[in-house]
Design a protein around this motif. Structure first.
Motif, PDB file in Angstrom:
ATOM      1  N   LEU A  54       0.860  -1.185   0.000  1.00 34.69           N
ATOM      2  CA  LEU A  54       0.000   0.000   0.000  1.00 34.69           C
ATOM      3  C   LEU A  54       0.894   1.233   0.000  1.00 34.69           C
ATOM      4  O   LEU A  54       1.723   1.401   0.904  1.00 34.69           O
ATOM      5  CB  LEU A  54      -0.909  -0.008   1.231  1.00 34.69           C
ATOM      6  N   VAL A  55       0.723   2.100  -1.000  1.00 33.40           N
ATOM      7  CA  VAL A  55       1.543   3.310  -1.129  1.00 33.40           C
ATOM      8  C   VAL A  55       0.627   4.523  -1.063  1.00 33.40           C
ATOM      9  O   VAL A  55      -0.341   4.615  -1.831  1.00 33.40           O
ATOM     10  CB  VAL A  55       2.326   3.322  -2.455  1.00 33.40           C
ATOM     11  N   PHE A  56       0.922   5.450  -0.183  1.00 34.71           N
ATOM     12  CA  PHE A  56       0.114   6.677  -0.125  1.00 34.71           C
ATOM     13  C   PHE A  56       0.938   7.800   0.508  1.00 34.71           C
ATOM     14  O   PHE A  56       1.817   7.570   1.314  1.00 34.71           O
ATOM     15  CB  PHE A  56      -1.186   6.461   0.656  1.00 34.71           C
TER      16      PHE A  56
ATOM     17  N   LEU B 237       7.264  10.449  -3.308  1.00 36.96           N
ATOM     18  CA  LEU B 237       6.859   9.045  -3.332  1.00 36.96           C
ATOM     19  C   LEU B 237       6.376   8.644  -4.727  1.00 36.96           C
ATOM     20  O   LEU B 237       6.688   7.552  -5.219  1.00 36.96           O
ATOM     21  CB  LEU B 237       5.770   8.788  -2.301  1.00 36.96           C
ATOM     22  N   ASN B 238       5.595   9.518  -5.350  1.00 33.44           N
ATOM     23  CA  ASN B 238       5.082   9.201  -6.683  1.00 33.44           C
ATOM     24  C   ASN B 238       6.213   9.053  -7.697  1.00 33.44           C
ATOM     25  O   ASN B 238       6.211   8.136  -8.526  1.00 33.44           O
ATOM     26  CB  ASN B 238       4.114  10.293  -7.138  1.00 33.44           C
TER      27      ASN B 238
ATOM     28  N   ALA C  57       3.096  -1.057   4.183  1.00 37.48           N
ATOM     29  CA  ALA C  57       2.759   0.292   3.725  1.00 37.48           C
ATOM     30  C   ALA C  57       4.042   1.070   3.450  1.00 37.48           C
ATOM     31  O   ALA C  57       5.019   0.954   4.201  1.00 37.48           O
ATOM     32  CB  ALA C  57       1.924   1.022   4.774  1.00 37.48           C
ATOM     33  N   LEU C  58       4.032   1.838   2.377  1.00 42.00           N
ATOM     34  CA  LEU C  58       5.094   2.787   2.057  1.00 42.00           C
ATOM     35  C   LEU C  58       4.445   4.156   2.096  1.00 42.00           C
ATOM     36  O   LEU C  58       3.570   4.460   1.268  1.00 42.00           O
ATOM     37  CB  LEU C  58       5.682   2.500   0.670  1.00 42.00           C
TER      38      LEU C  58
ATOM     39  N   ALA D 227      14.242  -1.996   0.450  1.00 39.51           N
ATOM     40  CA  ALA D 227      13.515  -1.878   1.719  1.00 39.51           C
ATOM     41  C   ALA D 227      12.151  -2.543   1.634  1.00 39.51           C
ATOM     42  O   ALA D 227      11.736  -3.278   2.549  1.00 39.51           O
ATOM     43  CB  ALA D 227      13.372  -0.401   2.107  1.00 39.51           C
ATOM     44  N   VAL D 228      11.438  -2.291   0.540  1.00 37.17           N
ATOM     45  CA  VAL D 228      10.085  -2.848   0.398  1.00 37.17           C
ATOM     46  C   VAL D 228      10.140  -4.353   0.151  1.00 37.17           C
ATOM     47  O   VAL D 228       9.416  -5.132   0.785  1.00 37.17           O
ATOM     48  CB  VAL D 228       9.333  -2.124  -0.737  1.00 37.17           C
TER      49      VAL D 228
END
Length: 376
Positions: free
Chosen positions: A199-201, A210-211, A270-271, A330-331
């Motif tokens: 989940l990225v937000f 981030l985008n 989550a990121l 990391a992810v």
């Protein structure tokens, strides 16, 4: 007959200040439905829409922040400060609160100062590990300061802090993982488990950093073979990214997520940024996270939040300066290590305080002189 408690909330500018205040107000109303509740806020900031939507009246207070650099805007600061103090004094006299609650933001300053000068008890709620300037200045007059991170107590007078946590939505604790996977059209495996989900937000408005990093490294993340990505871009970035990012069966590219309870329930990792409310939601939902603090916030408080989460074993801190270089490692490291994720989830839940709103509401009512039959 005992008078129903009268409680005034002051806080605004960002959701991090507004939504905790609304959560506490909701808890007060659940405990004492007849309580009179009002808010003070600024007409040009988000509280002016969010508070009425939550069902509470809001009163306008003129306020402007003092810029840290030399700028002509600071010339009007003394005049708006005086106007805000006059408006605050009139509000205190008209509403006659038994207690005033400040949750941060510039608008809390004049309102709580006026309340103090009228002899009304003050209760503060601080969301971040590094407290904001308004709460630091007001703490000398506060009866209590409710904090969410242990590190925050260093900034306040001894004996005033209560570690209550940040108020979060009850729906976060009850979301069904099966419903969550159906909502985002994700496959389920044996026992309800499925392919790992990232989940990225970057908040409701999105994060350019981030985008950009996700756009560059999305293919590498999806190359893992079974990883699904739910990527909230923010509305202002969505159309551009939708045109540039190739469609993929394991990518859910969306401008905004209105069911964050289901998003957390679906996610394995989550990121995200490290705002105070986001960190508290990660704790309550037990979501392992890679936290990328925004460098564009006052006193770099998101880094302090992220370090607190990392020390607890609940998150990985990834500085924005290392985002491009270290994102994939990391992810992937978390997505491919279920035992580590389980340990991080347990550490996050151990830090969570899901009853924060009710605890603070009980304290507020006690300061208002209202006696409840039970306590949290």
């Amino acid at each position: 007959m005992e008078r129903a408690p009268r409680i005034l909330f002051a806080g605004g500018g960002t959701g991090g200040h507004v939504y905790p205040a609304i959560a506490v107000a909701d808890a007060v109303r659940r405990l004492v439905p007849e309580a009179a509740i009002a808010f003070a806020g600024t007409e040009t900031r988000m509280e002016w829409d969010a508070v009425p939507r939550a069902g509470y009246p809001i009163h306008p207070i003129t306020v402007v922040g003092l810029q840290r650099r030399l700028t002509p805007a600071n010339l009007v600061f003394p005049f708006k400060l005086v106007r805000g103090l006059v408006q605050s004094r009139r509000l205190i006299e008209a509403f006659d609160p038994d207690v005033v609650v400040g949750t941060g933001g510039f608008v809390a300053g004049p309102v709580l100062l006026a309340a103090h000068l009228h002899g009304r008890p003050l209760v503060l709620q601080e969301q971040n590990a590094y407290p904001g300037m308004t709460n630091r200045l007001l703490a000398r007059w506060a009866a209590e300061v409710h904090i969410a991170f242990p590190e925050a107590q260093q900034a306040f007078p001894p004996g005033k802090c209560v570690l209550s946590g940040n108020p979060t939505r009850a729906a976060l604790r009850t979301a069904d993982p099966h419903e969550a996977r159906r909502h985002f059209e994700l496959p389920e495996g044996a026992g309800g488990a499925g392919a790992p989900v990232l989940l990225v937000f970057g908040g409701s408005l999105g994060s350019q950093a981030l985008n950009a990093a996700m756009e560059r490294h999305l293919a590498a993340l999806l190359d893992a073979g079974d990883v699904f990505v739910i990527w909230q871009t923010g509305s202002r970035y969505f159309e551009r990214l939708q045109a540039r990012v190739p469609a993929h069966p394991r990518l859910r590219l969306v401008p905004y997520i209105d069911r964050m309870d289901l998003a957390y329930a679906a996610a394995d990792v989550a990121l995200c940024r490290a705002g105070a409310i986001t960190c508290s939601e990660l704790m309550v939902t037990g979501t392992p996270a890679v936290l990328v603090p925004s460098p564009n916030v006052a006193e770099d408080h998101q880094t302090v939040n992220a370090r607190s989460m990392e020390r607890a074993g609940a998150a990985v801190l990834l500085p924005e300066a290392r985002l491009e270089a270290d994102l994939v490692e990391a992810v992937r490291g978390l997505l491919q290590d279920p035992e580590r994720r389980a340990a991080m989830a347990a550490a996050a839940r151990a830090q969570a305080r899901p009853d924060a709103a009710e605890r603070i509401a009980h304290a507020v009512l006690a300061r208002a002189g209202y006696r409840l039959a039970t306590t949290v």
